[in-house]
Write a protein that holds these residues in place. Structure first.
Motif, mmCIF file in Angstrom:
data_model
loop_
_atom_site.group_PDB
_atom_site.id
_atom_site.type_symbol
_atom_site.label_atom_id
_atom_site.label_comp_id
_atom_site.label_asym_id
_atom_site.label_seq_id
_atom_site.Cartn_x
_atom_site.Cartn_y
_atom_site.Cartn_z
ATOM 1 N N GLU A 167 37.588 68.613 -59.646
ATOM 2 C CA GLU A 167 38.500 68.382 -58.579
ATOM 3 C C GLU A 167 38.490 69.271 -57.113
ATOM 4 O O GLU A 167 38.559 68.676 -56.216
ATOM 5 C CB GLU A 167 40.167 68.575 -58.932
ATOM 6 N N LEU A 168 37.401 70.361 -57.202
ATOM 7 C CA LEU A 168 37.085 71.191 -56.242
ATOM 8 C C LEU A 168 35.766 70.679 -55.626
ATOM 9 O O LEU A 168 35.683 70.894 -54.303
ATOM 10 C CB LEU A 168 36.732 72.534 -56.457
ATOM 11 N N VAL A 169 34.870 70.082 -56.224
ATOM 12 C CA VAL A 169 33.663 69.686 -55.714
ATOM 13 C C VAL A 169 33.318 68.372 -55.469
ATOM 14 O O VAL A 169 32.688 67.583 -54.722
ATOM 15 C CB VAL A 169 32.545 70.221 -56.697
ATOM 16 N N GLU A 170 34.455 67.380 -56.148
ATOM 17 C CA GLU A 170 34.038 66.030 -56.227
ATOM 18 C C GLU A 170 34.175 65.479 -54.607
ATOM 19 O O GLU A 170 35.462 65.790 -54.252
ATOM 20 C CB GLU A 170 35.098 65.089 -57.053
ATOM 21 N N GLY A 171 33.390 64.606 -54.135
ATOM 22 C CA GLY A 171 33.727 64.326 -52.713
ATOM 23 C C GLY A 171 33.339 65.495 -51.661
ATOM 24 O O GLY A 171 33.456 64.896 -50.667
ATOM 25 N N VAL A 172 32.680 66.380 -52.109
ATOM 26 C CA VAL A 172 32.316 67.384 -51.011
ATOM 27 C C VAL A 172 31.091 66.672 -50.094
ATOM 28 O O VAL A 172 30.050 66.367 -50.497
ATOM 29 C CB VAL A 172 32.057 68.703 -51.628
ATOM 30 N N ASP A 173 31.385 66.699 -48.951
ATOM 31 C CA ASP A 173 30.279 66.476 -47.953
ATOM 32 C C ASP A 173 30.308 67.243 -46.681
ATOM 33 O O ASP A 173 31.357 66.925 -45.543
ATOM 34 C CB ASP A 173 30.589 64.965 -47.451
ATOM 35 N N ILE A 174 29.962 68.452 -46.615
ATOM 36 C CA ILE A 174 29.880 69.173 -45.429
ATOM 37 C C ILE A 174 28.515 69.769 -44.849
ATOM 38 O O ILE A 174 27.656 69.530 -45.535
ATOM 39 C CB ILE A 174 30.555 70.714 -45.815
ATOM 40 N N LEU A 175 28.400 70.148 -43.626
ATOM 41 C CA LEU A 175 27.346 70.742 -43.038
ATOM 42 C C LEU A 175 27.541 72.110 -42.683
ATOM 43 O O LEU A 175 28.439 72.514 -41.940
ATOM 44 C CB LEU A 175 26.880 69.745 -41.808
ATOM 45 N N ILE A 176 26.726 72.958 -43.330
ATOM 46 C CA ILE A 176 26.694 74.388 -42.935
ATOM 47 C C ILE A 176 25.861 74.820 -41.820
ATOM 48 O O ILE A 176 24.645 74.546 -42.050
ATOM 49 C CB ILE A 176 26.705 75.260 -44.287
ATOM 50 N N VAL A 177 26.498 75.339 -40.803
ATOM 51 C CA VAL A 177 25.676 75.851 -39.724
ATOM 52 C C VAL A 177 25.433 77.376 -40.074
ATOM 53 O O VAL A 177 26.678 78.309 -39.656
ATOM 54 C CB VAL A 177 26.260 75.598 -38.388
ATOM 55 N N ARG A 178 24.359 77.699 -40.225
ATOM 56 C CA ARG A 178 23.906 79.434 -40.362
ATOM 57 C C ARG A 178 23.241 79.686 -39.168
ATOM 58 O O ARG A 178 22.032 79.440 -38.896
ATOM 59 C CB ARG A 178 23.087 79.387 -41.651
ATOM 60 N N GLU A 179 23.890 80.626 -38.577
ATOM 61 C CA GLU A 179 23.300 81.496 -37.400
ATOM 62 C C GLU A 179 22.150 82.488 -37.674
ATOM 63 O O GLU A 179 22.397 83.029 -38.690
ATOM 64 C CB GLU A 179 24.464 81.995 -36.493
ATOM 65 N N LEU A 180 21.085 82.314 -37.206
ATOM 66 C CA LEU A 180 19.993 83.045 -37.501
ATOM 67 C C LEU A 180 19.431 84.307 -36.673
ATOM 68 O O LEU A 180 18.728 84.890 -37.043
ATOM 69 C CB LEU A 180 18.715 81.981 -37.736
ATOM 70 N N VAL A 181 19.649 84.288 -35.403
ATOM 71 C CA VAL A 181 19.354 85.114 -34.446
ATOM 72 C C VAL A 181 19.939 86.513 -34.072
ATOM 73 O O VAL A 181 19.442 87.342 -33.424
ATOM 74 C CB VAL A 181 18.533 84.560 -33.195
ATOM 75 N N GLY A 182 21.277 86.541 -34.461
ATOM 76 C CA GLY A 182 21.996 87.777 -34.412
ATOM 77 C C GLY A 182 22.331 88.474 -35.304
ATOM 78 O O GLY A 182 22.315 88.132 -36.523
ATOM 79 N N GLY A 183 22.808 89.723 -35.285
ATOM 80 C CA GLY A 183 23.329 90.366 -36.369
ATOM 81 C C GLY A 183 22.033 91.252 -37.010
ATOM 82 O O GLY A 183 21.012 91.469 -36.494
ATOM 83 N N SER A 184 22.592 91.536 -38.121
ATOM 84 C CA SER A 184 21.625 92.327 -39.147
ATOM 85 C C SER A 184 20.334 91.734 -39.533
ATOM 86 O O SER A 184 19.185 92.331 -39.949
ATOM 87 C CB SER A 184 21.942 92.693 -40.443
#
Length: 188
Positions: free
Chosen positions: A167-184
């Motif tokens: 019930e937590l994963v069924e129908g999941v449709d997301i786009l993760i945007v991972r920032e790459l050039v700042g921080g550590s």
């Protein structure tokens, strides 16, 4: 859960990012069809793709990826010119640098960069300044590659394969945007 509004905004961002990579198209001169009517054809130069197979399973993955890209391009009437370069451990072994100048120049002159895997146990004991990951961090910085777009879609048939409850994963449709050039993660 991500709202539909946010999903649409992220998809628009991804589309605009991809469109900015597209080479310039120019209309050709009109061509006469067999019926005598003049039709206009869009002509596009071959897309220059800098291919960075990297290390470990990377070369094997890249072989399949370029075949898939070529097949998809043929269906859409697009052509690709592949330029293979070294990065990561393979580059360290060949040149002593995780990102040779030639690789960076080719990447900057390309329409897109296709990158596979970087690193491996072989280079774990190398000094920090010549580790495979340094090449990855530097190319991200030099190309101003500000984000990874990582879609996550769980088909109904695979919902029971997840370690999470169905019930937590069924129908999941997301786009993760991972920032790459700042921080550590930014190279110094």
């Amino acid at each position: 859960r991500i709202s539909d509004s946010l999903k649409n905004k992220l998809r628009m961002l991804a589309t605009k990012s991809l469109q900015s990579l597209a080479p310039q198209r120019r209309p050709s001169l009109g061509r006469a069809s067999p019926s005598g009517r003049v039709r206009h054809v869009i002509v596009c130069k071959a897309h220059k793709i800098c291919v960075l197979p990297g290390d470990g399973i990377g070369p094997e993955i890249m072989s399949v990826a370029t075949k898939a890209l070529t097949a998809a391009g043929q269906k859409e009437g697009e052509e690709f010119e592949y330029m293979y370069e070294l990065i990561g451990g393979a580059a360290i072994d060949a040149t002593g640098s995780p990102l040779p100048d030639k690789t960076l120049a080719t990447a900057k002159a390309s329409d897109a960069v296709l990158l596979a895997a970087i690193g491996g146990y072989k280079w774990d004991t190398y000094p920090n300044e010549i580790r495979p990951e340094k090449g990855l961090l530097k190319i991200r910085s030099e190309l101003n590659a500000f984000a990874n777009l990582r879609p996550a879609i769980v088909p109904k048939q695979l919902a029971d394969s997840s370690p999470l409850k169905r019930e937590l994963v069924e129908g999941v449709d997301i786009l993760i945007v991972r920032e790459l050039v700042g921080g550590s993660g930014t190279p110094t």
